[in-house]
Design an enzyme around this catalytic site. Structure first.
Site, PDB file in Angstrom:
ATOM      1  N   ALA A   1      -2.091 -14.078  -2.251  1.00 13.59           N
ATOM      2  CA  ALA A   1      -1.577 -13.655  -3.893  1.00 13.59           C
ATOM      3  C   ALA A   1      -2.748 -13.524  -4.824  1.00 13.59           C
ATOM      4  CB  ALA A   1      -0.229 -14.320  -4.242  1.00 13.59           C
TER       5      ALA A   1
ATOM      6  N   ILE B   1       0.984  -1.381  -0.040  1.00 11.95           N
ATOM      7  CA  ILE B   1       0.128   0.068  -0.064  1.00 11.95           C
ATOM      8  C   ILE B   1       0.927   1.329   0.246  1.00 11.95           C
ATOM      9  CG2 ILE B   1      -1.757   1.357   1.244  1.00 11.95           C
ATOM     10  CD1 ILE B   1      -2.659  -1.342  -0.010  1.00 11.95           C
TER      11      ILE B   1
ATOM     12  N   HIS C   1      -8.419 -10.366  -6.325  1.00  7.34           N
ATOM     13  CA  HIS C   1      -9.901 -10.963  -6.291  1.00  7.34           C
ATOM     14  C   HIS C   1     -10.484 -10.175  -7.268  1.00  7.34           C
ATOM     15  CE1 HIS C   1      -9.424 -13.379  -2.699  1.00  7.34           C
ATOM     16  NE2 HIS C   1      -8.547 -12.619  -2.256  1.00  7.34           N
TER      17      HIS C   1
HETATM   18  C1  FAD Z   1      -3.757 -14.061   5.196  1.00  7.77           C
HETATM   19  C2  FAD Z   1      -3.887 -13.311   4.330  1.00  7.77           C
HETATM   20  C3  FAD Z   1      -4.323 -13.411   3.111  1.00  7.77           C
HETATM   21  C4  FAD Z   1      -4.399 -12.401   2.098  1.00  7.77           C
HETATM   22  N1  FAD Z   1      -4.718 -12.806   0.805  1.00  7.77           N
HETATM   23  C5  FAD Z   1      -5.042 -11.706   0.105  1.00  7.77           C
HETATM   24  C6  FAD Z   1      -5.357 -11.937  -1.324  1.00  7.77           C
HETATM   25  O1  FAD Z   1      -5.320 -12.969  -1.888  1.00  7.77           O
HETATM   26  N2  FAD Z   1      -5.530 -10.690  -1.990  1.00  7.77           N
HETATM   27  C7  FAD Z   1      -5.718  -9.517  -1.700  1.00  7.77           C
HETATM   28  O2  FAD Z   1      -5.971  -8.827  -2.415  1.00  7.77           O
HETATM   29  N3  FAD Z   1      -5.395  -9.329  -0.291  1.00  7.77           N
HETATM   30  C8  FAD Z   1      -4.887 -10.410   0.497  1.00  7.77           C
HETATM   31  N4  FAD Z   1      -4.582 -10.189   1.710  1.00  7.77           N
HETATM   32  C9  FAD Z   1      -4.516  -8.772   2.129  1.00  7.77           C
HETATM   33  C10 FAD Z   1      -3.108  -8.008   1.729  1.00  7.77           C
HETATM   34  O3  FAD Z   1      -1.931  -8.887   2.018  1.00  7.77           O
HETATM   35  C11 FAD Z   1      -3.131  -6.533   2.615  1.00  7.77           C
HETATM   36  O4  FAD Z   1      -3.879  -5.889   2.329  1.00  7.77           O
HETATM   37  C12 FAD Z   1      -1.877  -5.751   2.090  1.00  7.77           C
HETATM   38  O5  FAD Z   1      -0.415  -6.810   1.978  1.00  7.77           O
HETATM   39  C13 FAD Z   1      -1.488  -5.057   3.219  1.00  7.77           C
HETATM   40  O6  FAD Z   1      -0.408  -4.131   2.877  1.00  7.77           O
HETATM   41  P1  FAD Z   1       0.164  -2.820   3.705  1.00  7.77           P
HETATM   42  O7  FAD Z   1       1.020  -2.254   2.903  1.00  7.77           O
HETATM   43  O8  FAD Z   1      -1.174  -2.214   4.233  1.00  7.77           O
HETATM   44  O9  FAD Z   1       0.606  -3.707   4.990  1.00  7.77           O
HETATM   45  P2  FAD Z   1       2.347  -4.179   5.130  1.00  7.77           P
HETATM   46  O10 FAD Z   1       2.540  -5.099   3.975  1.00  7.77           O
HETATM   47  O11 FAD Z   1       2.116  -4.969   6.565  1.00  7.77           O
HETATM   48  O12 FAD Z   1       2.878  -3.054   5.253  1.00  7.77           O
HETATM   49  C14 FAD Z   1       3.002  -2.009   6.300  1.00  7.77           C
HETATM   50  C15 FAD Z   1       4.604  -1.570   6.393  1.00  7.77           C
HETATM   51  O13 FAD Z   1       4.799  -0.664   7.398  1.00  7.77           O
HETATM   52  C16 FAD Z   1       5.983  -0.907   8.121  1.00  7.77           C
HETATM   53  N5  FAD Z   1       5.772  -0.083   9.428  1.00  7.77           N
HETATM   54  C17 FAD Z   1       4.829  -0.346  10.338  1.00  7.77           C
HETATM   55  N6  FAD Z   1       5.056   0.375  11.603  1.00  7.77           N
HETATM   56  C18 FAD Z   1       5.982   1.357  10.997  1.00  7.77           C
HETATM   57  C19 FAD Z   1       6.651   2.550  11.400  1.00  7.77           C
HETATM   58  N7  FAD Z   1       6.350   3.064  12.849  1.00  7.77           N
HETATM   59  N8  FAD Z   1       7.722   3.091  10.904  1.00  7.77           N
HETATM   60  C20 FAD Z   1       8.078   2.619   9.500  1.00  7.77           C
HETATM   61  N9  FAD Z   1       7.276   1.595   8.928  1.00  7.77           N
HETATM   62  C21 FAD Z   1       6.391   0.905   9.628  1.00  7.77           C
HETATM   63  C22 FAD Z   1       5.856  -2.306   8.237  1.00  7.77           C
HETATM   64  O14 FAD Z   1       7.188  -2.859   8.467  1.00  7.77           O
HETATM   65  C23 FAD Z   1       5.293  -2.798   6.927  1.00  7.77           C
HETATM   66  O15 FAD Z   1       6.388  -3.009   6.133  1.00  7.77           O
HETATM   67  C24 FAD Z   1      -4.239 -11.056   2.571  1.00  7.77           C
HETATM   68  C25 FAD Z   1      -3.805 -10.883   3.976  1.00  7.77           C
HETATM   69  C26 FAD Z   1      -3.674 -12.021   4.661  1.00  7.77           C
HETATM   70  C27 FAD Z   1      -3.104 -11.601   6.004  1.00  7.77           C
END
Ligand code: FAD
Length: 493
Positions: free
Chosen positions: A56, A22, A59
């Site tokens: 992965a 994201i 959807h």
């Molecule tokens: C079991 C499971 C199955 C899923 N399957 C699917 C799927 O098939 N299809 C789909 O579309 N979605 C799926 N998802 C959802 C998808 O994986 C997530 O919505 C997406 O990866 C979220 O990304 P993000 O960047 O918000 O979070 P993250 O990938 O967790 O990234 C957040 C980042 O912020 C960093 N961070 C945190 N705090 C701080 C701080 N204070 N300072 C600096 N950095 C910080 C972390 O280290 C991390 O790298 C699934 C999720 C799960 C858990």
């Protein structure tokens, strides 16, 4: 960090916190504009947390409640995937999904899902038992019917986040790893002061994409602004099995159970690189660092999966892992601007991966009042193509290797990965610096031997490319170096 603490005088237009899919997508989208952008990540690589441990699946969007943000972002994101993955050279296969009714009670659920799909603008078709079994002969003979969603796909999630970050950096975004944001506060002269464990940055705007920890950052930032806030993320764990690539014809689509109130249910799916994935479970946990798997949960996962595909070859299981969904207490994506210049992208559970491009667009739109969004004429949306040796036809491969000999030195025999591909993954902007970073970008270590044979070679290549000693190369985070010290040998390799 005490005395090591350094004050940065850098001033940015927008600081993006978190380099998961994201935050990386938001950074890349904003780099289309003439802005000074900083992407901060506390881990030593991008995309290591939830973005690395999911199903992965791209959807289709038949499942989320019509009108919800999840539904809108899912469907919009899904439509952007083919073009954006082409630009970024990310592996994507639009293989379609089948959601099975395996008893009579589930038939009305399938019919309901078809109605919901129509409301969400997602093309689907209900297939009869015979039609389903013709497509997928390895499914349970108990199948009654299935919802076929042709616009569902599978993506390489590691490649996706790495490519988004790479393209953002290519377009001028400053990426700082190993740097944790500890405070977001209003700056006395306007905008925000973002404090990290290394310094303070001044910025006009902040995007909070800190995944599982985004609630704490948002609540604290709003408290500093004197505003009430009650975001609350509770992790819901999903445990998986990974199967080796044993038979490319075993399954052709992603196979789902009908969804439950806990989520999308269990799936069995091919991956973009020809393995199969089985999972996930869906149980709340109180810890945001609880990535343990348990025999009991995995046994339940397997039993549920076998109701869809009875002949899952368990002797092909090579790995298990868990990911944590960042479930906000309202159960919905939170994409808001609770104060000028402050955007939260939190509670981005599934389908967050699918929605990443759409969420990034929305974040940029929310900042329109806070930032001068003037097009950057130099923006280049394209990542240089990756060499994928294992996909080349034999004569094409022989010709390529003759011209580029490092691609003829195979390092990972399980996944057929060459030295040239590994070096490329290290040399790219925001490239790999750890064994795990190489694995996620090019796959050595993902196969049957799980790195047993190739890991020493990968350490050696990383050390050479980064100008470090082999004993300084970590597996993952700092402190996970594989070699302790040199005890003999001619070249220390
Ligand atoms: C079991 C499971 C199955 C899923 N399957 C699917 C799927 O098939 N299809 C789909 O579309 N979605 C799926 N998802 C959802 C998808 O994986 C997530 O919505 C997406 O990866 C979220 O990304 P993000 O960047 O918000 O979070 P993250 O990938 O967790 O990234 C957040 C980042 O912020 C960093 N961070 C945190 N705090 C701080 C701080 N204070 N300072 C600096 N950095 C910080 C972390 O280290 C991390 O790298 C699934 C999720 C799960 C858990």
């Amino acid at each position: 960090m005490g005395s090591e603490k350094q004050k940065y005088s850098d001033v940015y237009d927008c600081v993006i916190i978190g380099a998961g899919v994201i935050g990386a997508a938001a950074a890349r989208t904003l780099s289309r504009y003439r802005l000074r952008l900083l992407l901060l990540e506390r881990e030593n690589d991008v995309g290591l947390i939830t973005s690395a441990a999911n199903s992965a699946i791209v959807h289709s969007g038949y499942d989320p409640t019509p009108g919800s943000l999840k539904a809108k972002m899912n469907v919009a994101g899904n439509r952007l995937f083919p073009e954006f993955c082409r630009q970024l050279d990310v592996d994507l296969k639009m293989i379609g999904s089948l959601t099975l009714a395996t008893d009579d009670d589930q038939i009305p659920v399938i019919e309901e899902l078809a109605v919901r799909a129509a409301q969400n603008g997602v093309p689907v078709e209900i297939l009869s038992r015979d039609a389903v079994l013709r497509r997928e002969p390895n499914l349970t003979p108990e199948v009654r019917c299935a919802l076929f969603a042709p616009t569902a796909g599978i993506v390489n999630p590691f490649e996706l986040t790495a490519a988004l970050a790479e393209n953002a950096v290519q377009n001028g975004v400053a990426l700082r790893l190993n740097e944790e944001v500890t405070r977001i506060a209003p700056h006395p002269d306007g905008g925000y002061a973002v404090t990290t464990d290394r310094g303070v940055y001044r910025t006009l705007a902040v995007i909070n994409a800190a995944g599982l920890h985004a609630d704490t950052l948002a609540n604290n930032a709003l408290a500093e602004l004197g505003k009430p806030a009650d975001y609350e993320i509770r992790p819901r764990k999903g445990e998986y099995f990974v199967l080796d690539h044993f038979d490319p014809e075993f399954l052709h689509h992603t196979i789902f159970t009908v969804p439950t109130e806990k989520g999308k249910g269990i799936l069995v799916s091919p991956t973009t690189h020809g393995n199969y994935l089985v999972g996930p479970s869906a149980e709340f946990t109180d810890r945001k660092d609880d990535f343990a798997t348990t025999d009991e949960t995995l046994a339940q996962v397997l039993a549920s999966a076998q109701k869809l595909v009875p002949s899952i070859p368990t002797r092909q299981i090579i790995r298990q892992f868990a990911g944590l969904r960042a479930v906000e207490k309202r159960g919905e994506f939170v994409i808001d601007r609770p104060a000028p210049g402050l955007v939260n992208l939190l509670g981005i559970q599934s389908p967050g991966l699918t929605a990443c491009f759409a969420i990034a667009e929305k974040a940029a739109a929310l900042l329109r009042e806070d930032l001068p969004l003037e097009e950057n004429p130099d923006f280049n949306p394209v990542c240089p193509p990756r060499v994928r040796l294992h996909r080349m036809a034999p004569d094409e491969r022989a010709k390529f290797v003759a011209e580029h000999p490092s691609y003829g030195r195979i390092v990972c025999r399980c996944e057929d990965v060459s030295e040239g591909e590994i070096v490329d993954a290290i040399r790219r902007p925001s490239g790999a610096t750890t064994v795990d970073g190489v694995k996620k970008r090019t796959r050595p270590g993902f196969g049957k031997c799980q790195g047993g044979f190739c890991q020493p070679q990968v350490v050696k290549i990383l050390a050479r490319e980064l100008g470090r000693k082999p004993e300084e190369i970590p597996l993952k985070s700092p402190g996970t170096e594989i070699l302790l010290e040199k005890i003999g040998g001619a070249d220390g390799g």
